[in-house]
Enzyme design. Structure first.
Site, PDB file in Angstrom:
ATOM      1  N   ARG A  41       0.818  -1.207   0.000  1.00 21.77           N
ATOM      2  CA  ARG A  41       0.000   0.000   0.000  1.00 21.77           C
ATOM      3  C   ARG A  41       0.859   1.267   0.000  1.00 21.77           C
ATOM      4  NH1 ARG A  41      -4.815  -2.105   4.030  1.00 21.77           N
ATOM      5  NH2 ARG A  41      -6.242  -2.675   2.367  1.00 21.77           N
ATOM      6  N   LYS A 207     -15.078 -15.248   6.557  1.00 21.66           N
ATOM      7  CA  LYS A 207     -16.511 -15.429   6.800  1.00 21.66           C
ATOM      8  C   LYS A 207     -17.368 -15.132   5.585  1.00 21.66           C
ATOM      9  CE  LYS A 207     -16.640 -12.889  10.509  1.00 21.66           C
ATOM     10  NZ  LYS A 207     -17.193 -12.106  11.571  1.00 21.66           N
ATOM     11  N   GLY A 360      -7.281  -7.108   1.315  1.00 18.55           N
ATOM     12  CA  GLY A 360      -6.010  -6.850   1.987  1.00 18.55           C
ATOM     13  C   GLY A 360      -5.221  -8.121   2.228  1.00 18.55           C
ATOM     14  N   GLY A 384     -12.564  -4.050   1.136  1.00 17.47           N
ATOM     15  CA  GLY A 384     -13.966  -3.690   1.293  1.00 17.47           C
ATOM     16  C   GLY A 384     -14.447  -2.779   0.173  1.00 17.47           C
TER      17      GLY A 384
HETATM   18  P1  ADP Z   1      -9.352 -10.398   2.389  1.00 12.52           P
HETATM   19  O1  ADP Z   1      -8.669  -9.467   3.367  1.00 12.52           O
HETATM   20  O2  ADP Z   1      -8.466 -10.774   1.260  1.00 12.52           O
HETATM   21  O3  ADP Z   1     -10.688  -9.882   1.949  1.00 12.52           O
HETATM   22  P2  ADP Z   1     -10.489 -11.959   4.516  1.00 12.52           P
HETATM   23  O4  ADP Z   1     -10.161 -10.874   5.467  1.00 12.52           O
HETATM   24  O5  ADP Z   1     -11.898 -12.222   4.207  1.00 12.52           O
HETATM   25  O6  ADP Z   1      -9.646 -11.762   3.158  1.00 12.52           O
HETATM   26  O7  ADP Z   1      -9.930 -13.345   5.068  1.00 12.52           O
HETATM   27  C1  ADP Z   1      -8.575 -13.582   5.312  1.00 12.52           C
HETATM   28  C2  ADP Z   1      -8.389 -14.546   6.435  1.00 12.52           C
HETATM   29  O8  ADP Z   1      -9.140 -15.731   6.229  1.00 12.52           O
HETATM   30  C3  ADP Z   1      -6.945 -14.980   6.563  1.00 12.52           C
HETATM   31  O9  ADP Z   1      -6.386 -14.426   7.720  1.00 12.52           O
HETATM   32  C4  ADP Z   1      -7.032 -16.496   6.631  1.00 12.52           C
HETATM   33  O10 ADP Z   1      -6.226 -17.063   7.636  1.00 12.52           O
HETATM   34  C5  ADP Z   1      -8.500 -16.746   6.933  1.00 12.52           C
HETATM   35  N1  ADP Z   1      -8.927 -18.086   6.501  1.00 12.52           N
HETATM   36  C6  ADP Z   1      -8.809 -18.622   5.273  1.00 12.52           C
HETATM   37  N2  ADP Z   1      -9.245 -19.897   5.267  1.00 12.52           N
HETATM   38  C7  ADP Z   1      -9.653 -20.182   6.520  1.00 12.52           C
HETATM   39  C8  ADP Z   1     -10.193 -21.354   7.151  1.00 12.52           C
HETATM   40  N3  ADP Z   1     -10.390 -22.470   6.474  1.00 12.52           N
HETATM   41  N4  ADP Z   1     -10.495 -21.267   8.456  1.00 12.52           N
HETATM   42  C9  ADP Z   1     -10.287 -20.135   9.151  1.00 12.52           C
HETATM   43  N5  ADP Z   1      -9.773 -18.993   8.616  1.00 12.52           N
HETATM   44  C10 ADP Z   1      -9.468 -19.022   7.318  1.00 12.52           C
HETATM   45 MG    MG Z   2      -9.011  -9.133   5.490  1.00 17.39          MG
END
Ligand code: ADP
Ligand code: MG
Length: 403
Positions: A41, A207, A360, A384
């Site tokens: 970033r 989630k 992120g 987001g």
């Molecule tokens: P982004 O920031 O790319 O939008 P998110 O914040 O939604 O992604 O999710 C990222 C997190 O999801 C990571 O820290 C990762 O460890 C977690 N994650 C991925 N797969 C699993 C899983 N099977 N169980 C629990 N956490 C998970």
């Molecule tokens: Mg995230």
């Protein structure tokens, strides 16, 4: 959207002018050393800063880091980000004020020379920045505006937020979108307006409830939807499979069942993993095995998609012309559960598709797993914000830059 050219015309010249730049310096820090672990970033912010510096402006950068609760907290100082910025801007005088709009900031702005860059301390050390109260936000925006002659919005990661430094201050000063915001918007338009097909979307992360809106909207536009990460267990459960101790959002099961139905109706190919890495605990050294996605043992939790799923996902991406990817396929921060994310990243590097990585953690994953950013069409700095754009929402931080 108004550009820096428009702003230059409005101000006559940028030389000698104090230009407030909202950047996104919300970078991950090493828990032990406090050093910046992914400077993506910061590097993405440089071109706009450089352009303003070259024009002889006094550049005043504002940004946030982490989630301080409206009061200063040492661990959320922008100091590590500023240290990195100094390394990336050799020959430029870069300083950090001790506060955001207080005595230190005012004195530092007054002392700022043309072509110099000052970063003000974390915006969120001030309750006004994120306040829901318009008057409180407005008052803080007034204090920011008092430090500048013009405003450039370049923190793409926050343009979906109605916050003082993003939304309110733009209405108080001559304003423009920075190059990063313009570039991000252009890429997202390519995804929403005329995606080349087949168009696949890969979703993962923690989630499903974080991403309901975007799934809802993508079911109208994408040809394929590939699901991994923590959210996949709510999908597997909705299909009648047991998921053991994996991340599960019971309250989203009906919603997810609805998505599965709609995907069928609309002919969107929904691709779920066929195997899963199931671990005895949420730890890198926990016992773990690859199991079939419909046979997760009751005492295990799924922390990554399995190798067969990695191959399946790669095959489903190979012929795509457009791919949007948000959310890691597993807990990539721990090596044993990073392979699914690696497989998807590699598939995008290998494909000819225009690929966009949003989120992120996803962007950090791509870089920390050692992939060259050039292998991807675009790595977005905003999670987001890019999701809300794809959802078709209006982003307050963009609306204010339109006129
Ligand atoms: P982004 O920031 O790319 O939008 P998110 O914040 O939604 O992604 O999710 C990222 C997190 O999801 C990571 O820290 C990762 O460890 C977690 N994650 C991925 N797969 C699993 C899983 N099977 N169980 C629990 N956490 C998970
Ligand atoms: Mg995230």
């Amino acid at each position: 959207m108004r550009t820096i050219d428009d702003l230059t015309t409005e101000l006559g010249s940028l030389s000698g002018k104090r230009i407030l730049v909202r950047s996104d310096l919300n970078v991950p820090l090493d828990k032990e050393t406090g050093a910046v672990t992914d400077d993506g970033r910061i590097r993405a912010s440089l071109p706009t800063w450089q352009r303003l510096l070259d024009a002889g402006a006094k550049v005043v950068v504002v940004a946030h880091l982490g989630r301080p609760k409206g009061v200063p907290e040492e661990k959320y100082s922008l100091a590590p980000a500023v240290e990195r910025a100094k390394e990336l801007l050799p020959g430029v005088n870069v300083t950090l004020a001790a506060d955001t709009v207080g005595e230190s900031a005012r004195a530092a702005v007054a002392a700022l020379g043309d072509g110099e860059l000052l970063v003000l301390e974390n915006l969120r050390f001030n309750a006004g920045e994120t306040s829901k109260d318009e008057a409180e936000r407005g008052a803080f925006a007034d204090e920011l505006a008092a430090l500048s002659d013009g405003y450039v919005s370049d923190g793409f990661g926050v343009v979906h937020r109605k916050q003082a430094s993003v939304y309110d201050v733009a209405q108080k000063l001559p304003h423009a979108a920075g190059g990063l915001v313009l570039a991000e918007v252009e890429v997202l338009k390519r995804l929403t307006e005329t995606p080349q097909r087949p168009y696949a979307v890969v979703l993962g992360g923690s989630k499903v409830s974080d991403k309901l809106g975007v799934i809802d909207n993508l079911l109208n536009t994408a040809d394929r939807l590939l699901i991994g990460g923590g959210m996949v267990f709510t999908f597997l459960k909705a299909q009648g499979h047991e998921v053991g101790k994996s991340l599960l959002e019971e309250d989203q099961l009906d919603t997810v069942r609805g998505y599965i139905e709609r995907a069928k109706e609309r002919g969107v190919e929904l691709v779920l993993p066929v195997d899963v890495v199931a671990a005895a605990a949420f730890a890198a050294d926990a016992e773990h095995d690859v199991v079939a996605a419909d046979a997760i043992p009751a005492d295990r939790l799924g922390l990554d998609i399995g190798p067969e799923s990695g191959k399946l996902f790669a095959a489903k991406l190979a012929d795509c012309q457009t791919v949007f990817w948000n959310g890691p396929m597993g807990v990539f921060e721990m090596e044993p559960y990073s392979h699914g994310t690696r497989a998807v990243a590699q598939a995008l590097v290998d494909s000819d598709a225009f690929s966009v990585v949003g989120g992120g953690d996803s962007a950090a994953a791509v870089r920390t797993l050692g992939f060259d950013e050039k292998g991807f069409g675009h790595i977005s700095t905003g999670g987001g914000a890019s999701l809300e754009f794809l959802e078709g929402k209006t982003l307050p931080g963009l609306t204010v830059l339109e006129s």
